[in-house]
Design a protein around this motif. Structure first.
Motif, mmCIF file in Angstrom:
data_model
loop_
_atom_site.group_PDB
_atom_site.id
_atom_site.type_symbol
_atom_site.label_atom_id
_atom_site.label_comp_id
_atom_site.label_asym_id
_atom_site.label_seq_id
_atom_site.Cartn_x
_atom_site.Cartn_y
_atom_site.Cartn_z
ATOM 1 N N SER A 99 59.641 19.816 27.771
ATOM 2 C CA SER A 99 59.521 19.801 26.774
ATOM 3 C C SER A 99 60.134 21.459 26.616
ATOM 4 O O SER A 99 60.866 21.305 25.961
ATOM 5 C CB SER A 99 58.128 19.451 26.290
ATOM 6 O OG SER A 99 56.847 20.737 26.809
ATOM 7 N N GLY A 102 63.794 20.606 29.117
ATOM 8 C CA GLY A 102 64.562 19.373 29.064
ATOM 9 C C GLY A 102 64.557 18.609 30.255
ATOM 10 O O GLY A 102 64.112 18.978 31.296
ATOM 11 N N ASP A 103 65.457 17.580 30.089
ATOM 12 C CA ASP A 103 65.250 16.466 31.285
ATOM 13 C C ASP A 103 65.924 17.250 32.095
ATOM 14 O O ASP A 103 65.993 16.477 33.807
ATOM 15 C CB ASP A 103 66.472 14.969 30.890
ATOM 16 C CG ASP A 103 65.068 14.167 29.772
ATOM 17 O OD1 ASP A 103 64.123 14.134 30.286
ATOM 18 O OD2 ASP A 103 65.712 13.182 28.722
ATOM 19 N N LYS A 112 68.608 7.506 29.612
ATOM 20 C CA LYS A 112 68.953 6.845 28.279
ATOM 21 C C LYS A 112 69.524 7.567 27.229
ATOM 22 O O LYS A 112 70.873 7.704 28.156
ATOM 23 C CB LYS A 112 67.187 7.774 27.175
ATOM 24 C CG LYS A 112 67.389 9.470 27.772
ATOM 25 C CD LYS A 112 66.194 9.678 27.728
ATOM 26 C CE LYS A 112 65.488 11.749 27.798
ATOM 27 N NZ LYS A 112 64.893 12.312 27.135
ATOM 28 N N LEU A 113 70.126 7.789 25.882
ATOM 29 C CA LEU A 113 71.034 7.495 25.314
ATOM 30 C C LEU A 113 71.563 9.247 25.631
ATOM 31 O O LEU A 113 72.905 9.674 25.762
ATOM 32 C CB LEU A 113 71.203 7.512 23.815
ATOM 33 C CG LEU A 113 72.170 7.302 23.204
ATOM 34 C CD1 LEU A 113 73.528 6.143 23.532
ATOM 35 C CD2 LEU A 113 71.655 7.137 21.635
ATOM 36 N N GLU A 114 70.414 9.820 26.207
ATOM 37 C CA GLU A 114 71.077 11.452 26.080
ATOM 38 C C GLU A 114 71.760 11.534 27.495
ATOM 39 O O GLU A 114 72.639 13.019 27.793
ATOM 40 C CB GLU A 114 69.922 12.584 25.639
ATOM 41 C CG GLU A 114 69.779 12.486 24.824
ATOM 42 C CD GLU A 114 68.567 11.710 23.673
ATOM 43 O OE1 GLU A 114 67.865 11.266 24.548
ATOM 44 O OE2 GLU A 114 68.437 11.066 23.017
ATOM 45 N N THR A 115 71.541 10.678 28.136
ATOM 46 C CA THR A 115 71.707 11.017 30.245
ATOM 47 C C THR A 115 72.661 10.465 30.685
ATOM 48 O O THR A 115 73.092 10.399 31.207
ATOM 49 C CB THR A 115 70.659 10.906 30.606
ATOM 50 O OG1 THR A 115 69.770 9.897 30.603
ATOM 51 C CG2 THR A 115 69.844 12.669 30.324
#
Length: 164
Positions: A99, A102-103, A112-115
């Motif tokens: 948090s 970030g990842d 996931k979509l962001e990565t």
């Protein structure tokens, strides 16, 4: 001076191999964790080390915070130990750091979509390279025609001055 006997050469080689094996056995990864960071409870320290090995140094970016000497990595290691000492679970500590940073802080980010681009960039680069090779082969002529006698004579005249 006479060359060494085969027996002496064999002894020298075995001595060198023993020395190499000893040096290899002593070569352990240099961890950046300082003695003042280590927790008194070995079980809690093991948890902290496990978490540190999973997290990316935000300064070095190719090392875990366990391996990094960067001041920020030290701060994160201390933060992990503080939160573990307060009774937080590994997942809670990991979630807090994600948090906050970030990842990207995870050495193995979730799929996931962001990565998605991060995970697909290597296979896409490989496919693009293969496509380029196939297109280059397709565009190349299968064979070339032999030179005419005039072209051979001109080539000979041009290469005569090269010394070849």
């Amino acid at each position: 001076m006479a060359p060494p006997s085969p027996r002496k050469r064999g002894e020298a080689r075995s001595g060198a191999l023993v020395l190499f094996a000893l040096l290899l056995a002593l070569a352990t990864p240099a961890l950046a964790v300082q003695p003042d960071e280590v927790m008194k409870d070995p079980a809690l320290e093991a948890r902290a080390r496990t978490l540190s090995a999973e997290l990316r140094c935000m300064v070095c970016q190719n090392q875990s915070i366990d391996d990094s000497d960067a001041p920020l990595a030290r701060d994160i290691r201390l933060l992990i130990r503080q939160r573990i000492a307060e009774g937080e679970t590994n997942d809670a500590v990991r979630s807090y750091l994600v948090s906050r940073y970030g990842d990207f802080i995870l050495l193995k980010p979730p799929f996931k979509l962001e990565t998605l681009f991060l995970w697909l960039s290597a296979p896409l680069t490989l496919l693009a390279g293969l496509a380029a090779v196939l297109l280059a082969r397709r565009g190349a002529p299968a064979s070339t025609e032999p030179l005419t006698p005039e072209e051979e004579a001109r080539l000979a005249a041009l290469t005569k001055g090269d010394g070849g």
